[in-house]
Motif scaffolding. Structure first.
Motif, PDB file in Angstrom:
ATOM      1  N   LEU A 188       1.262  -1.253   0.353  1.00 35.49           N
ATOM      2  CA  LEU A 188       0.094   0.019  -0.307  1.00 35.49           C
ATOM      3  C   LEU A 188       0.717   1.328   0.098  1.00 35.49           C
ATOM      4  O   LEU A 188       0.621   2.378  -0.858  1.00 35.49           O
ATOM      5  N   LEU A 189       1.865   1.364   0.842  1.00 28.21           N
ATOM      6  CA  LEU A 189       2.348   2.201   0.566  1.00 28.21           C
ATOM      7  C   LEU A 189       3.715   2.272  -0.531  1.00 28.21           C
ATOM      8  O   LEU A 189       3.593   3.450  -0.922  1.00 28.21           O
ATOM      9  N   ILE A 194       5.031   4.984  -5.199  1.00 26.06           N
ATOM     10  CA  ILE A 194       4.925   5.239  -6.925  1.00 26.06           C
ATOM     11  C   ILE A 194       4.992   6.253  -7.698  1.00 26.06           C
ATOM     12  O   ILE A 194       4.734   6.521  -8.208  1.00 26.06           O
ATOM     13  N   VAL A 195       3.335   6.091  -6.809  1.00 26.94           N
ATOM     14  CA  VAL A 195       2.248   7.103  -7.344  1.00 26.94           C
ATOM     15  C   VAL A 195       3.107   8.787  -7.464  1.00 26.94           C
ATOM     16  O   VAL A 195       2.721   9.505  -8.834  1.00 26.94           O
ATOM     17  N   GLY A 196       2.892   8.958  -6.549  1.00 23.34           N
ATOM     18  CA  GLY A 196       3.869   9.985  -5.266  1.00 23.34           C
ATOM     19  C   GLY A 196       4.379  10.671  -6.193  1.00 23.34           C
ATOM     20  O   GLY A 196       4.716  11.823  -6.562  1.00 23.34           O
ATOM     21  N   ALA A 197       5.362  10.029  -6.717  1.00 20.94           N
ATOM     22  CA  ALA A 197       6.659   9.557  -7.684  1.00 20.94           C
ATOM     23  C   ALA A 197       6.307  10.710  -9.010  1.00 20.94           C
ATOM     24  O   ALA A 197       7.132  11.212  -9.559  1.00 20.94           O
ATOM     25  N   ILE A 303       9.681   3.439 -18.039  1.00 18.34           N
ATOM     26  CA  ILE A 303       8.256   4.791 -16.653  1.00 18.34           C
ATOM     27  C   ILE A 303       9.235   5.442 -16.256  1.00 18.34           C
ATOM     28  O   ILE A 303       9.509   6.148 -15.858  1.00 18.34           O
ATOM     29  N   PHE A 304       9.341   4.626 -15.075  1.00 20.43           N
ATOM     30  CA  PHE A 304      10.551   4.942 -14.128  1.00 20.43           C
ATOM     31  C   PHE A 304      11.914   5.781 -14.704  1.00 20.43           C
ATOM     32  O   PHE A 304      12.783   7.766 -13.752  1.00 20.43           O
TER      33      PHE A 304
END
Length: 505
Positions: A188-189, A194-197, A303-304
Motif C-alpha cells: 500500500l505504501l 510510486i504514484v506520488g513520485a 517509465i521510472f
C-alpha cells in the motif's frame, strides 16, 4: 492465569472442535488472526507483481482504455467470485481449500479434480511469481551494475529466491504471518510512493483523455471487441491466489469468519489500489513505443527511468522487487498447506512424507520443500524456450480459477441441503453465485484464447493445452490411484520411523 468467563469457549478450541466435526485432527498451530489471514491473500494477489509484470502485455493488447476498463470489470466480477467462495469457505474452513469443499458438496471425483487443478495452479503460480521477481532483479542489476541479463543468471536468482522462501516458511507460521503483515503495508505504501513520485515529478504527463480512452493494438487481431477480451487478462491473471485465506484456515483463529473475510477484503483492497497504480503509471508514461521496447525488458522500469532518472528508477524498482518477494513467500505458505492437506487425503504419491508436521514449529515442513522443488523444475524449460516455460506456468490462472468456481457451483446445486457457515451471503448467495459461476466459465475460456497473430510456437497461448493436460492428469490419476487410495478425511496410519522423522525435519 485464564480469565475466561464460565460458559465461553476459547476461539482456538472452538475452531478445533469444528475441525473434528469435519473429520480432521487439528495438527497445525493457530497463531494467525483475522488481519494475518487477510494479509496472506492480499500478498499473493500482489498488485505490484501482477500489475507490473503484465503492464507491457496490456500496452500491446488494447492499451490504456482496456487496461483500466477491464481492471474495473474484472475486479468487480472477481469480487463476486470471492464473495461466493467465501460463503463456502466459512462452511468448510480447512487447509484443503477448494478440493475439500468440492468433495463435501459433490463427492470424491469432484474433490479429486478440483484438488489437482488447484494444486497445479498453485505450483505454477510460485514458478511465475518468483521467476518474475528474478527477471525484475536482473533488470535492476543491469541498471545498477550494467550486467546484461541472461537466462542462466535469471534462473540462478530464481533458485536463490526459492531457497530463501523455503527457509522462511520452514521457520513456522508466526514468521510467515509477520512477513505477510509487513507485505500489506509495503504494498500500500509502495503504491502511494510510486504514484506520488511519478505525479509530482516535473516531467510531462499524459492527458486524462489518453489514460481513459486511448486504444492501442499490437496483437494482430482487427476486432477491438476481441482485443478487449484478451487485454483483460492483465487483470484476470492478477486477481488470483485469494484462496490462500482458505489454505491457512486451520492456522487462523475464528476461521469460519476470519477466512471468508480475508478473501473478500484482499480482493476489494487490491481492486482499489491496483487501479490507482495502473492509472499513475499511464499518466506518467513518456513514450509509448520506447516503454514497450525498453532495454530493461520491464516497461514500468522504463517509465521510472524516463520520469525520475536512474537513481529514482532503481529505488522504485526495489520497492516492486521486495513486494514480489513477499508475494512468492506467501504463495509458498498457501501451496504447502494445500500439499499437506491433499497428502492427508492420500492423494499424492509419497503422501506419508508430505503430510508430516514438524513437531517443533507445527508446520508441514516437507510440504514446504515440495512446493520449492517442483516450481524450480517447472521453470527449467525457460533456459531453452520461453514458450515452453509459458506453457507450463499458464496453469496458474487457468487451473486455479475453475477450482474457485467448482465449489460455488456444487453449493448452488445442493440447493436447500447446503448448510452455510457463520459467515454467509444469506438470500444473496444464489444470485451472486450464479453470476460468479458464469464469469468463471467465461474467463476460463478467455484465458485459453489466442493472444497474438500470426500464431507461432512462440506466440501460441498454451493455457488451453495445459488445462487439458491437467484434466487428463486428474482423470488418469483418479483411475490409477484415486479410486483406491483417496480418502478425504483418512485416518492417518503411522509408517515405520515416521514419528522419529516428524520430530526432526
Amino acid at each position: 492465569m485464564s480469565h475466561r468467563r464460565a460458559g465461553t469457549v476459547e476461539p482456538a478450541t472452538s475452531d478445533d472442535a469444528f475441525l473434528a466435526e469435519l473429520g480432521i485432527k487439528p495438527e497445525l498451530s493457530r497463531r494467525m488472526g483475522a488481519f494475518g489471514n487477510f494479509a496472506i491473500s492480499f500478498s499473493v494477489i500482489c498488485i505490484l507483481a501482477g500489475g507490473m509484470s503484465l503492464f507491457g502485455f496490456g500496452l500491446g493488447h488494447g492499451g490504456p482504455v482496456v487496461m483500466l476498463g477491464s481492471w474495473v470489470v474484472i475486479g468487480f466480477m472477481t469480487l463476486l467470485v470471492g464473495l461466493s467462495l467465501a460463503d463456502v469457505v466459512s462452511a468448510y474452513p480447512t487447509s484443503g481449500g477448494p478440493y475439500f469443499m468440492a468433495d463435501k458438496l459433490g463427492g470424491p471425483r469432484w474433490g479429486w479434480v478440483t484438488g489437482w487443478l488447484n494444486l497445479l495452479g498453485l505450483l505454477g503460480a510460485i514458478a511465475g511469481i518468483d521467476y518474475g521477481a528474478a527477471a525484475f532483479a536482473s533488470a535492476f542489476a543491469q541498471m545498477q551494475w550494467d550486467i546484461t541479463p541472461t537466462d542462466g543468471t535469471t534462473m540462478t536468482i530464481f533458485g536463490c529466491i526459492l531457497l530463501v522462501h523455503g527457509l522462511l516458511n520452514s521457520a513456522g507460521v508466526r514468521l510467515v504471518t509477520v512477513l505477510n503483515s509487513i507485505s500489506v503495508w509495503w504494498q500500500l505504501l509502495g503504491v502511494a510512493v510510486i504514484v506520488g513520485a511519478l505525479t509530482i515529478a516535473p516531467a510531462q504527463h499524459q492527458s486524462p483523455s489518453f489514460v481513459f480512452t486511448h486504444f492501442h493494438n499490437d496483437s494482430g487481431f482487427s476486432s477491438p471487441f476481441y482485443v478487449w477480451f484478451v487485454g483483460s487478462l492483465l487483470a484476470g491473471y492478477t486477481f488470483c491466489g485469494y484462496d490462500a485465506s482458505a489454505h491457512v484456515a486451520e492456522e487462523t483463529t475464528d476461521a469460519q469468519r476470519s477466512a471468508p473475510r480475508g478473501i473478500v477484503r484482499s480482493i476489494w483492497v487490491s481492486w482499489a489500489a491496483g487501479f490507482v497504480l495502473l492509472a499513475g503509471l499511464l499518466f506518467a508514461m513518456q513514450d509509448y513505443t520506447a516503454t514497450q521496447n525498453s532495454a530493461t525488458g520491464v516497461p514500468p522500469a522504463q517509465i521510472f527511468l524516463d520520469v525520475l532518472g536512474a537513481s529514482g528508477a532503481k529505488a522504485l524498482l526495489l520497492v516492486v522487487i521486495v513486494a514480489m518477494l513477499f508475494c512468492g513467500n506467501a504463495e509458498v505458505a498457501a501451496a504447502s498447506r494445500m500439499v499437506y492437506a491433499f497428502s492427508r487425503s492420500r492423494a499424492l504419491p509419497g503422501w506419508q512424507s508430505w503430510r508430516i508436521v514438524n513437531a517443533r514449529t507445527k508446520t508441514p515442513t516437507r510440504a514446504v520443500w515440495f512446493v520449492i522443488l517442483v516450481p524450480f523444475v517447472l521453470a527449467l524449460p525457460a533456459l531453452w524456450s520461453p514458450a515452453a516455460y509459458g506453457a507450463i506456468t499458464a496453469i496458474n490462472a487457468v487451473g486455479m480459477t475453475p477450482a474457485y468456481g467448482i465449489p460455488v457451483f456444487l453449493a448452488l446445486r445442493k440447493g436447500d441441503a447446503y448448510q452455510p457457515g457463520r459467515w454467509s451471503l444469506g438470500r444473496r448467495r444464489r444470485p451472486i453465485g450464479y453470476v460468479a459461476v458464469t464469469y468463471v466459465v467465461v474467463i476460463t475460456v478467455v484465458f485459453c484464447l489466442p493472444q497474438s497473430t500470426p500464431i507461432t510456437t512462440e506466440s501460441f497461448n498454451y493455457a488451453g493445452v495445459t488445462l487439458l493436460a491437467a484434466l487428463l492428469l486428474a482423470w488418469g490419476t483418479w483411475l490409477t490411484r484415486g479410486k483406491r487410495a483417496y480418502q478425504l478425511t483418512a485416518a492417518h496410519t503411522a509408517q515405520p520411523g515416521e514419528a522419529m522423522l516428524s520430530e526432526g525435519f
